[in-house]
Design a protein around this motif. Structure first.
Motif, PDB file in Angstrom:
ATOM      1  N   THR A   1      87.261  52.952  33.618  1.00  0.00           N
ATOM      2  CA  THR A   1      88.403  53.569  33.843  1.00  0.00           C
ATOM      3  C   THR A   1      89.286  54.464  32.725  1.00  0.00           C
ATOM      4  O   THR A   1      89.206  56.059  32.622  1.00  0.00           O
ATOM      5  N   LEU A   2      89.830  53.185  32.785  1.00  0.00           N
ATOM      6  CA  LEU A   2      90.205  54.357  31.352  1.00  0.00           C
ATOM      7  C   LEU A   2      89.437  54.783  30.083  1.00  0.00           C
ATOM      8  O   LEU A   2      90.401  56.318  29.466  1.00  0.00           O
ATOM      9  N   LEU A   3      88.769  54.481  29.817  1.00  0.00           N
ATOM     10  CA  LEU A   3      87.635  55.042  28.715  1.00  0.00           C
ATOM     11  C   LEU A   3      86.740  56.773  29.280  1.00  0.00           C
ATOM     12  O   LEU A   3      87.106  57.486  28.184  1.00  0.00           O
ATOM     13  N   ASN A   4      86.978  56.193  30.259  1.00  0.00           N
ATOM     14  CA  ASN A   4      86.306  58.397  31.262  1.00  0.00           C
ATOM     15  C   ASN A   4      87.675  58.692  30.993  1.00  0.00           C
ATOM     16  O   ASN A   4      87.917  60.284  31.103  1.00  0.00           O
ATOM     17  N   CYS A   5      89.232  57.778  31.286  1.00  0.00           N
ATOM     18  CA  CYS A   5      90.002  59.250  31.012  1.00  0.00           C
ATOM     19  C   CYS A   5      89.978  60.054  29.771  1.00  0.00           C
ATOM     20  O   CYS A   5      90.470  60.925  29.400  1.00  0.00           O
ATOM     21  N   LEU A   6      89.892  58.646  28.905  1.00  0.00           N
ATOM     22  CA  LEU A   6      90.269  59.243  27.628  1.00  0.00           C
ATOM     23  C   LEU A   6      89.150  60.103  27.227  1.00  0.00           C
ATOM     24  O   LEU A   6      89.121  61.291  26.000  1.00  0.00           O
ATOM     25  N   GLY A   7      88.117  59.837  27.638  1.00  0.00           N
ATOM     26  CA  GLY A   7      87.072  60.744  26.970  1.00  0.00           C
ATOM     27  C   GLY A   7      86.790  62.361  28.343  1.00  0.00           C
ATOM     28  O   GLY A   7      85.718  63.557  27.938  1.00  0.00           O
ATOM     29  N   LEU A   8      87.620  62.052  28.969  1.00  0.00           N
ATOM     30  CA  LEU A   8      87.950  64.044  29.437  1.00  0.00           C
ATOM     31  C   LEU A   8      86.957  63.214  30.988  1.00  0.00           C
ATOM     32  O   LEU A   8      86.819  64.836  32.193  1.00  0.00           O
ATOM     33  N   ILE A   9      86.261  62.499  31.166  1.00  0.00           N
ATOM     34  CA  ILE A   9      85.497  62.679  32.749  1.00  0.00           C
ATOM     35  C   ILE A   9      86.521  62.405  34.166  1.00  0.00           C
ATOM     36  O   ILE A   9      85.399  63.004  35.013  1.00  0.00           O
ATOM     37  N   GLN A  10      86.635  61.820  33.865  1.00  0.00           N
ATOM     38  CA  GLN A  10      88.168  61.618  35.082  1.00  0.00           C
ATOM     39  C   GLN A  10      89.265  62.299  34.652  1.00  0.00           C
ATOM     40  O   GLN A  10      89.908  61.868  33.523  1.00  0.00           O
ATOM     41  N   SER A  11      90.189  62.443  35.644  1.00  0.00           N
ATOM     42  CA  SER A  11      91.963  63.118  35.110  1.00  0.00           C
ATOM     43  C   SER A  11      92.627  62.287  35.212  1.00  0.00           C
ATOM     44  O   SER A  11      92.149  61.535  36.225  1.00  0.00           O
ATOM     45  N   VAL A  12      94.179  61.924  34.923  1.00  0.00           N
ATOM     46  CA  VAL A  12      94.791  61.064  35.405  1.00  0.00           C
ATOM     47  C   VAL A  12      95.676  61.570  36.276  1.00  0.00           C
ATOM     48  O   VAL A  12      95.544  62.687  36.195  1.00  0.00           O
ATOM     49  N   ASN A  13      96.563  60.688  37.164  1.00  0.00           N
ATOM     50  CA  ASN A  13      97.247  60.981  38.295  1.00  0.00           C
ATOM     51  C   ASN A  13      98.516  61.476  37.482  1.00  0.00           C
ATOM     52  O   ASN A  13      99.857  62.261  37.661  1.00  0.00           O
ATOM     53  N   ASN A  14      99.009  60.512  35.981  1.00  0.00           N
ATOM     54  CA  ASN A  14     100.412  60.769  35.386  1.00  0.00           C
ATOM     55  C   ASN A  14     100.072  60.730  33.864  1.00  0.00           C
ATOM     56  O   ASN A  14      98.962  60.526  33.418  1.00  0.00           O
ATOM     57  N   GLY A  15     101.049  61.617  32.866  1.00  0.00           N
ATOM     58  CA  GLY A  15     100.743  61.083  31.742  1.00  0.00           C
ATOM     59  C   GLY A  15      99.741  62.605  31.467  1.00  0.00           C
ATOM     60  O   GLY A  15      99.386  63.499  32.305  1.00  0.00           O
ATOM     61  N   ASP A  16     100.287  62.659  29.812  1.00  0.00           N
ATOM     62  CA  ASP A  16      99.172  63.393  29.378  1.00  0.00           C
ATOM     63  C   ASP A  16      97.941  62.524  27.603  1.00  0.00           C
ATOM     64  O   ASP A  16      98.738  62.154  27.816  1.00  0.00           O
TER      65      ASP A  16
ATOM     66  N   MET B   1      96.797  61.233  14.115  1.00  0.00           N
ATOM     67  CA  MET B   1      95.840  60.477  15.084  1.00  0.00           C
ATOM     68  C   MET B   1      94.777  61.850  15.544  1.00  0.00           C
ATOM     69  O   MET B   1      94.977  62.609  15.818  1.00  0.00           O
ATOM     70  N   ILE B   2      93.876  60.991  16.525  1.00  0.00           N
ATOM     71  CA  ILE B   2      92.269  62.140  17.076  1.00  0.00           C
ATOM     72  C   ILE B   2      92.969  62.225  18.003  1.00  0.00           C
ATOM     73  O   ILE B   2      92.675  62.781  19.214  1.00  0.00           O
ATOM     74  N   ILE B   3      93.678  60.788  19.041  1.00  0.00           N
ATOM     75  CA  ILE B   3      93.530  60.328  20.640  1.00  0.00           C
ATOM     76  C   ILE B   3      94.885  59.780  20.383  1.00  0.00           C
ATOM     77  O   ILE B   3      95.462  59.280  20.033  1.00  0.00           O
ATOM     78  N   GLN B   4      95.732  60.468  21.469  1.00  0.00           N
ATOM     79  CA  GLN B   4      97.127  60.432  21.687  1.00  0.00           C
ATOM     80  C   GLN B   4      97.307  60.087  23.230  1.00  0.00           C
ATOM     81  O   GLN B   4      97.301  60.800  23.769  1.00  0.00           O
ATOM     82  N   THR B   5      97.558  59.381  23.909  1.00  0.00           N
ATOM     83  CA  THR B   5      98.150  59.002  25.420  1.00  0.00           C
ATOM     84  C   THR B   5      99.754  58.969  25.391  1.00  0.00           C
ATOM     85  O   THR B   5     100.326  58.012  25.084  1.00  0.00           O
ATOM     86  N   LYS B   6     100.382  59.434  26.411  1.00  0.00           N
ATOM     87  CA  LYS B   6     101.566  59.045  26.906  1.00  0.00           C
ATOM     88  C   LYS B   6     101.903  58.666  28.286  1.00  0.00           C
ATOM     89  O   LYS B   6     101.682  59.612  29.209  1.00  0.00           O
ATOM     90  N   ASN B   7     102.075  57.576  28.791  1.00  0.00           N
ATOM     91  CA  ASN B   7     102.379  57.061  29.943  1.00  0.00           C
ATOM     92  C   ASN B   7     101.471  57.723  30.530  1.00  0.00           C
ATOM     93  O   ASN B   7     101.717  57.523  31.507  1.00  0.00           O
ATOM     94  N   ILE B   8      99.870  57.180  30.805  1.00  0.00           N
ATOM     95  CA  ILE B   8      98.898  58.235  31.209  1.00  0.00           C
ATOM     96  C   ILE B   8      98.746  56.622  33.102  1.00  0.00           C
ATOM     97  O   ILE B   8      98.929  55.744  32.346  1.00  0.00           O
ATOM     98  N   GLY B   9      98.717  57.123  33.767  1.00  0.00           N
ATOM     99  CA  GLY B   9      97.720  56.179  34.758  1.00  0.00           C
ATOM    100  C   GLY B   9      97.088  57.127  35.418  1.00  0.00           C
ATOM    101  O   GLY B   9      97.550  58.281  35.885  1.00  0.00           O
ATOM    102  N   ILE B  10      96.523  56.278  37.022  1.00  0.00           N
ATOM    103  CA  ILE B  10      95.774  56.323  37.814  1.00  0.00           C
ATOM    104  C   ILE B  10      95.442  55.504  38.894  1.00  0.00           C
ATOM    105  O   ILE B  10      95.429  54.315  38.705  1.00  0.00           O
ATOM    106  N   GLU B  11      95.613  56.341  39.928  1.00  0.00           N
ATOM    107  CA  GLU B  11      95.169  56.007  41.067  1.00  0.00           C
ATOM    108  C   GLU B  11      94.067  56.286  42.249  1.00  0.00           C
ATOM    109  O   GLU B  11      93.608  57.556  41.730  1.00  0.00           O
ATOM    110  N   ILE B  12      93.476  55.146  42.136  1.00  0.00           N
ATOM    111  CA  ILE B  12      91.969  55.767  42.958  1.00  0.00           C
ATOM    112  C   ILE B  12      92.155  55.228  44.673  1.00  0.00           C
ATOM    113  O   ILE B  12      92.649  54.023  44.877  1.00  0.00           O
ATOM    114  N   SER B  13      91.498  56.377  45.615  1.00  0.00           N
ATOM    115  CA  SER B  13      92.219  55.743  47.169  1.00  0.00           C
ATOM    116  C   SER B  13      93.438  55.240  47.066  1.00  0.00           C
ATOM    117  O   SER B  13      93.419  54.044  47.684  1.00  0.00           O
TER     118      SER B  13
END
Ligand SMILES: Nc1ncnc2c1ncn2[C@@H]1O[C@H](COP(=O)(O)OP(=O)(O)OP(=O)(O)O)[C@@H](O)[C@H]1O
Length: 208
Positions: A43-58, A1-13
């Protein structure tokens, strides 16, 4: 696969936007990210595109742990593999439309660029400054750039939102064609017609 996410999560403020998202996206796949306004699609799109960092997961890209990439590795990913079809992102307003397709002055003058612009409904607009384009035209310019660079992963945020019916169909067909040609196409959208031509969708629920 080209992209795989493992338990990613993000908090903002201090507010959780999403958590524990695990997914796999293959080449040739066209995936819709859906959900109500504010559910975290962009936000998810930005995280997958590495524009925004996730707080959890890979996030793994082509089996490499991209969550640990330094700026230099991210830049080569953005430059060589990714294309972003965003209305307000990545368009160089004080350059002309052709230059915005190639990001190279010499290549901008080629017939290939004229043909791609024609394909996205921007035929004859190559010499116009990007700043004068409407929101929908900027979306189409983003598609032209993705086609030109033969992007492996295309991230599109509401690519049909500002388009009339005929341009909407053109863009849907072009995105489909990009995925048939081998790209993974990931689209945040409310457009049910666009969702219907995707291979599958990821539905986000507002986080309580
Ligand atoms: N930089 C930020 N600072 C504070 N809150 C933010 C920031 N970015 C996003 N958010 C919040 O995160 C939530 C998700 O936003 P996002 O834009 O990802 O949603 P969306 O599903 O794409 O919405 P829409 O369909 O309206 O475009 C929203 O509540 C938004 O206010």
């Amino acid at each position: 696969m080209i992209i795989q996410t493992k338990n990613i999560g993000i908090e903002i403020s201090g507010k959780t936007i999403f958590s524990n998202i695990s997914l796999e996206i293959n080449p040739n796949e066209m995936i819709a990210i859906t959900g109500p306004s504010g559910s975290g699609k962009t936000t998810l799109l930005n995280c997958l595109g590495l524009i925004q960092s996730v707080n959890n997961g890979d996030i793994l890209i082509e089996n490499q742990n991209a969550s640990q990439w330094k700026e230099k590795e991210k830049i080569s990913f953005w430059k060589d593999k990714a294309a972003f079809i965003y209305q307000d992102y990545g368009i160089i307003e004080d350059e002309n439309v052709s230059y915005n397709v190639t990001l190279n002055k010499r290549q901008a003058k080629t017939q290939v660029v004229d043909e791609i612009l024609h394909t996205v409904g921007l035929g004859g607009r190559g010499h116009d400054m990007a700043a004068v384009l409407s929101g929908g035209e900027k979306q189409r310019l983003g598609v032209a750039r993705a086609i030109y660079k033969k992007a492996t992963i295309i991230f599109a945020d509401e690519p049909t939102a500002s388009l009339d019916q005929s341009n909407r169909e053109i863009i849907i067909n072009l995105l489909r064609k990009c995925s048939e040609n081998g790209a993974s196409v990931i689209i945040a959208t409310h457009d049910e017609r666009l969702v219907s031509v995707c291979d599958r969708s990821i539905n986000l629920k507002p986080f309580m």
